[in-house]
Design a protein around this motif. Structure first.
Motif, PDB file in Angstrom:
ATOM      1  N   ALA A  63      -0.530 -21.688  -3.645  1.00 48.18           N
ATOM      2  CA  ALA A  63      -1.981 -21.678  -3.381  1.00 48.18           C
ATOM      3  C   ALA A  63      -2.575 -20.379  -3.229  1.00 48.18           C
ATOM      4  N   VAL A  64      -3.653 -20.168  -3.899  1.00 50.95           N
ATOM      5  CA  VAL A  64      -4.562 -18.850  -3.646  1.00 50.95           C
ATOM      6  C   VAL A  64      -5.653 -19.098  -2.870  1.00 50.95           C
ATOM      7  N   PRO A 106      -4.926 -31.927  -7.841  1.00 47.01           N
ATOM      8  CA  PRO A 106      -6.416 -31.867  -6.861  1.00 47.01           C
ATOM      9  C   PRO A 106      -5.977 -31.791  -5.399  1.00 47.01           C
ATOM     10  N   TYR A 107      -5.348 -30.704  -5.207  1.00 51.39           N
ATOM     11  CA  TYR A 107      -5.075 -30.087  -3.963  1.00 51.39           C
ATOM     12  C   TYR A 107      -5.627 -28.972  -3.617  1.00 51.39           C
ATOM     13  N   ALA A 108      -6.360 -28.950  -2.625  1.00 52.21           N
ATOM     14  CA  ALA A 108      -6.944 -27.337  -1.684  1.00 52.21           C
ATOM     15  C   ALA A 108      -5.874 -26.556  -1.344  1.00 52.21           C
ATOM     16  N   THR A 109      -4.670 -27.213  -0.752  1.00 51.75           N
ATOM     17  CA  THR A 109      -3.660 -26.255  -0.235  1.00 51.75           C
ATOM     18  C   THR A 109      -2.300 -27.275  -0.547  1.00 51.75           C
ATOM     19  N   LEU A 185      -8.050 -34.879   3.725  1.00 57.09           N
ATOM     20  CA  LEU A 185      -6.980 -35.998   3.815  1.00 57.09           C
ATOM     21  C   LEU A 185      -5.555 -35.382   3.553  1.00 57.09           C
ATOM     22  N   ASP A 186      -4.455 -35.997   4.000  1.00 58.15           N
ATOM     23  CA  ASP A 186      -3.208 -35.241   3.892  1.00 58.15           C
ATOM     24  C   ASP A 186      -2.431 -35.614   2.744  1.00 58.15           C
ATOM     25  N   VAL A 187      -3.289 -35.968   1.584  1.00 61.53           N
ATOM     26  CA  VAL A 187      -2.732 -36.490   0.404  1.00 61.53           C
ATOM     27  C   VAL A 187      -1.660 -35.579  -0.335  1.00 61.53           C
ATOM     28  N   PRO A 188      -1.670 -34.314  -0.308  1.00 59.12           N
ATOM     29  CA  PRO A 188      -0.596 -33.618  -0.966  1.00 59.12           C
ATOM     30  C   PRO A 188       0.555 -33.611  -0.253  1.00 59.12           C
TER      31      PRO A 188
END
Ligand code: GTQ
Ligand code: FE2
Length: 377
Positions: A63-64, A106-109, A185-188
């Protein structure tokens, strides 16, 4: 754990080309090439040839650091409102922040989902439930009630709202105005560890009333008081809504106490709170931590490295986040992702308010937590 020296960071700084282990000097003889071919056929992969981050001297996230502007997100959410109905199947008009380092997921981190969700006038997002934990944070607007286990919870600016895993939930807009908010959410994480379950509920929310206070708040939301009917420990907080009135007052009083010479802030001019689970004093949910920060005009924080990733959202006032040396001037609603072990600091031009969520409970529970705070600003 706060550490002032860090062996991994020092090694990597001494030789940046050696940010990870390599064995580049090994000569590729025909015999070795044959061995590698046989590894490949047998679905094996030796440690010494790895180029991805198997063992690094410090976390090196795919992740950046990245910033999304609310002024870009909101019009796209609004346009989605015109073109995309909300209903059974799609479930939510939620648009996820996709970190450019994470290959289009579709993950922020690596652990956190962050999305802007938009609900038009009088619309309903149907009820469902999933194992994944979720929360909402409201940066502007009001008029939507999120119905959690049949309990309607008003959403207004500054409120932090919980939808812990496996609770049925739907949202309905009780006004003639659209509303947008931040979902976390904790999806990733759930994807990596394969914990996902999902069930549909009713198409309409099970209670369409719009009370000021949810039943959850009427039972639980009094400082330092617990109902004797609920003394068992719960893995997630039973408080459905943490209201802005209290967050704001807590931060205001920390700064006043500092003015009066009493210790109250995390650092000079920097007030902050954590949202907690009143049944155990810990984080609101097992996988996500949420905090709110307020800096006085002119205040700065020291550059900080942390294991684990965070998403910040500017809420009010003028200021900047400096992430890995890059300065992001932030307006209301702007979102900033800070990957693991990437240094961040904040500078406030006026009183500057920010919401933050992170995967810290996971990192801490697993014993991986480290923090490094630099002396100089
Ligand atoms: O509001 O229930 O951003 O289930 C992603 C998945 C929101 C929600 C998201 C969800 C929801
Ligand atoms: Fe959901």
């Amino acid at each position: 754990m706060t550490i002032e020296s860090d062996a991994g960071t020092r090694q990597a700084e001494a030789d940046p080309s050696k940010a990870q282990l390599t064995n580049a000097s090994l000569e590729l003889t025909p015999e070795l090439a044959d061995l590698y071919r046989r590894f490949d056929e047998a679905n094996l992969s030796p440690l010494w040839t790895q180029t991805s981050n198997v063992l690094t001297f410090h976390p090196m996230s795919k992740a950046v650091p990245f910033r999304w502007r609310w002024a870009d997100l909101y019009p796209l959410a609004e346009r989605s409102g015109e073109l995309v109905p909300v209903g059974r199947g799609g479930e939510r008009r939620a648009i996820a922040l996709a970190n450019p380092g994470l290959g289009g997921e579709p993950y922020a981190t690596p652990t956190l989902w962050a999305a802007i969700q938009y609900l038009g006038a009088r619309e309903t997002a149907p009820e469902h439930r999933h194992a994944q934990n979720a929360f909402r944070f409201v940066v502007e607007g009001e008029g939507v009630w999120t119905v959690v286990n049949g309990d309607p919870v008003a959403m207004r600016r500054g409120d932090f709202l919980l939808t812990a895993g496996w609770n049925f939930h739907g949202h309905h807009n009780d006004t003639d105005q659209p509303m947008a908010w931040l979902d976390g959410l904790d999806v990733p994480l759930s994807d990596y560890i394969d914990i996902g379950f999902f069930e549909y509920g009713t198409e309409r929310v099970t209670d369409e009333s719009s009370p000021e206070l949810s039943r959850s708040e009427r039972l639980w939301a009094y400082p330092g008081l617990r109902p004797l009917s609920g003394l068992d420990e719960k893995v997630s907080s039973p408080i459905a809504a943490y209201r802005w009135e209290y967050t704001d007052r807590a931060l205001t009083e920390q700064l006043r106490l500092e003015d009066e010479g009493h210790p109250a802030t995390v650092s000079q001019g920097h007030a902050a709170i954590r949202y907690v689970n009143p049944t155990n004093g810990g984080d609101v949910m097992p996988t996500m931590r949420a905090e709110f920060h307020r800096l006085r005009a002119g205040a700065t924080t020291r550059p900080t490295y942390e294991v684990g990733s965070s998403v910040w959202q500017a809420f009010d006032g003028e200021g900047a986040m400096i992430v890995d040396g890059v300065r992001h001037q932030l307006d209301k609603g702007d979102l900033v992702v800070v990957p693991s072990w990437v240094p961040w600091s904040i500078e406030a031009d006026s009183t500057f308010d920010l919401f933050r969520f992170s995967d810290a409970p996971v990192i801490e529970r697993l014993g991986f937590a480290r923090t490094r705070v630099l002396d100089h600003p």
